[in-house]
Design a protein around this motif. Structure first.
Motif, mmCIF file in Angstrom:
data_model
loop_
_atom_site.group_PDB
_atom_site.id
_atom_site.type_symbol
_atom_site.label_atom_id
_atom_site.label_comp_id
_atom_site.label_asym_id
_atom_site.label_seq_id
_atom_site.Cartn_x
_atom_site.Cartn_y
_atom_site.Cartn_z
ATOM 1 N N ALA A 11 -25.926 35.822 -36.197
ATOM 2 C CA ALA A 11 -26.417 37.080 -36.781
ATOM 3 C C ALA A 11 -25.885 37.266 -38.198
ATOM 4 O O ALA A 11 -26.605 37.720 -39.087
ATOM 5 C CB ALA A 11 -26.018 38.261 -35.910
ATOM 6 N N THR A 14 -27.917 34.949 -40.379
ATOM 7 C CA THR A 14 -29.303 35.394 -40.511
ATOM 8 C C THR A 14 -29.420 36.648 -41.364
ATOM 9 O O THR A 14 -30.297 36.744 -42.232
ATOM 10 C CB THR A 14 -29.909 35.667 -39.126
ATOM 11 N N GLU A 15 -28.530 37.613 -41.132
ATOM 12 C CA GLU A 15 -28.615 38.901 -41.828
ATOM 13 C C GLU A 15 -27.950 38.881 -43.197
ATOM 14 O O GLU A 15 -28.209 39.742 -44.019
ATOM 15 C CB GLU A 15 -27.988 40.003 -40.972
ATOM 16 N N SER A 17 -24.754 39.315 -44.042
ATOM 17 C CA SER A 17 -23.494 40.042 -44.189
ATOM 18 C C SER A 17 -23.019 40.503 -42.823
ATOM 19 O O SER A 17 -23.811 40.606 -41.878
ATOM 20 C CB SER A 17 -23.657 41.256 -45.115
ATOM 21 N N ALA A 20 -24.699 44.045 -42.068
ATOM 22 C CA ALA A 20 -26.079 43.976 -41.574
ATOM 23 C C ALA A 20 -26.138 43.352 -40.185
ATOM 24 O O ALA A 20 -26.943 43.750 -39.341
ATOM 25 C CB ALA A 20 -26.942 43.180 -42.551
ATOM 26 N N ALA A 21 -25.279 42.364 -39.929
ATOM 27 C CA ALA A 21 -25.262 41.727 -38.610
ATOM 28 C C ALA A 21 -24.830 42.706 -37.529
ATOM 29 O O ALA A 21 -25.386 42.730 -36.433
ATOM 30 C CB ALA A 21 -24.331 40.516 -38.637
ATOM 31 N N ARG A 23 -25.181 45.902 -37.599
ATOM 32 C CA ARG A 23 -26.286 46.834 -37.391
ATOM 33 C C ARG A 23 -27.369 46.210 -36.527
ATOM 34 O O ARG A 23 -27.918 46.856 -35.628
ATOM 35 C CB ARG A 23 -26.847 47.247 -38.753
ATOM 36 N N ALA A 24 -27.682 44.935 -36.766
ATOM 37 C CA ALA A 24 -28.714 44.255 -35.977
ATOM 38 C C ALA A 24 -28.289 44.068 -34.529
ATOM 39 O O ALA A 24 -29.119 44.122 -33.616
ATOM 40 C CB ALA A 24 -29.040 42.899 -36.607
ATOM 41 N N GLU A 25 -26.983 43.856 -34.307
ATOM 42 C CA GLU A 25 -26.481 43.624 -32.956
ATOM 43 C C GLU A 25 -26.106 44.929 -32.239
ATOM 44 O O GLU A 25 -25.658 44.911 -31.103
ATOM 45 C CB GLU A 25 -25.256 42.710 -33.011
ATOM 46 N N GLN A 29 -18.929 47.235 -36.942
ATOM 47 C CA GLN A 29 -18.600 46.042 -37.718
ATOM 48 C C GLN A 29 -17.258 45.441 -37.311
ATOM 49 O O GLN A 29 -17.093 44.228 -37.276
ATOM 50 C CB GLN A 29 -18.592 46.370 -39.208
ATOM 51 N N SER A 123 -37.388 43.023 -31.442
ATOM 52 C CA SER A 123 -36.789 42.857 -32.763
ATOM 53 C C SER A 123 -37.876 42.424 -33.731
ATOM 54 O O SER A 123 -38.666 41.533 -33.428
ATOM 55 C CB SER A 123 -35.673 41.809 -32.712
ATOM 56 N N ARG A 125 -38.623 41.133 -37.691
ATOM 57 C CA ARG A 125 -38.061 40.620 -38.947
ATOM 58 C C ARG A 125 -39.170 40.518 -39.991
ATOM 59 O O ARG A 125 -40.194 39.894 -39.768
ATOM 60 C CB ARG A 125 -37.430 39.241 -38.758
#
Length: 303
Positions: A11, A14-15, A17, A20-21, A23-25, A29, A123, A125
């Motif tokens: 993640a 892919t994201e 940072s 951002a990872a 937030r996606a997961e 943080q 999800s 993208r």
């Protein structure tokens, strides 16, 4: 080593940072950072160079990435097999899309899908075409809406649906071309253009059209967000070629382009011959029932 740790590692890659990872997961943080640190400790090597402001993979991180993706794809396949048996009572669906998609009401279709399968996590993208193709190949995406640069998709991918979108010239209100309602490509040589980001499906279609007609566009501004492009056109900085529905939704004059009338193909693609993820199959079946597209049986039907 845990699947969760590998998912957090991928993640971040892919994201782009840790923020951002996380937030996606859907985790804080600090928890994601701890998960990655524990993975590094277990492997005995740092996976990211944290000395700069950007997230950069170390050599160890680059070595781990393809293996991590393969393990995650295997774990996801196992989860999806269970979900299929239980009638999609769980699972994930990863969709990719170009930013300028207009031929499908993606939000509406996903809302209908969610009503039927509320336990499936969806999800979405949004990315340039090449990134979406890479995501399909890596197993990170189940389906993706593409505006392919070639007539045929890369090996291993299959088209499940195709649409044709009309492209029009949008101008500021009061522009001389707005009153005419139509124009020839050759008459646009003196116009300043606002261009979309290179590598996107829209930029490719417009560049091909201009080259085919011998038009050398004068690019005064290029942007990465379609909303900003529309605002700049409205402000009179230049004209742009966009899908008709984008121009109409923005309330801008849509000027028909003749000789030839431009368009582009949008393809809903996945891994051949059919997505193994039952959630992706269910979405395809939903679209098929609604008769929103023509299914393709052969790759060469894109020609």
């Amino acid at each position: 080593m845990e699947i969760r740790q590998l998912r957090h590692f991928v993640a971040v890659v892919t994201e782009g940072s840790f923020t951002a990872a996380a937030r996606a997961e859907l985790i804080v943080q600090s928890a994601l950072s701890t998960s990655v640190r524990n993975l590094e400790r277990e492997l005995g090597a740092e996976l990211f160079d944290r000395t700069g402001r950007r997230v950069v993979l170390t050599e160890a991180g680059r070595a781990l990435l393809p293996q991590a993706r393969q393990l995650l794809a295997g774990a996801e396949a196992a989860r999806q097999a269970v979900a299929q048996v239980s009638g999609l009572g769980a699972g994930r669906l990863a969709i990719g899309t170009i930013q300028t998609l207009t031929c499908v009401d993606l939000a509406g279709e996903l809302a209908a899908f969610h009503r039927e399968f509320p336990a499936v996590q969806v999800s979405v993208r949004e990315a340039p075409v090449e990134e979406l193709i890479d995501g399909l190949r890596a197993g990170e995406l189940d389906l993706a809406f593409l505006a392919p640069d070639a007539r045929r998709l890369p090996d291993g991918l299959a088209p499940f649906a195709t649409w044709q979108e009309d492209l029009v010239l949008v101008t500021a209100p009061g522009h001389p071309l707005a009153a005419a309602g139509r124009t020839l490509i050759r008459d646009l040589a003196a116009e300043p253009f606002i261009d979309f980001k290179a590598g996107t499906g829209l930029e490719t279609a417009v560049r091909r059209l201009a080259a085919h007609c011998g038009l050398e566009r004068r690019i005064t501004c290029d942007v990465t967000q379609i909303g900003l492009l529309v605002d700049l056109v409205r402000a009179g900085i230049g004209v742009a070629i966009v899908p008709r529905r984008i121009g109409e939704a923005a309330g801008l004059p849509c000027v028909r382009i003749r000789q030839p009338e431009p368009g582009r193909s949008i393809v809903l693609a996945g891994r051949a011959p059919r997505p193994r993820n039952p959630a992706a199959g269910a979405l395809l079946d939903q679209l098929d029932r609604l008769d929103r597209f023509d299914r393709l049986d052969q790759l060469d039907r894109l020609d």
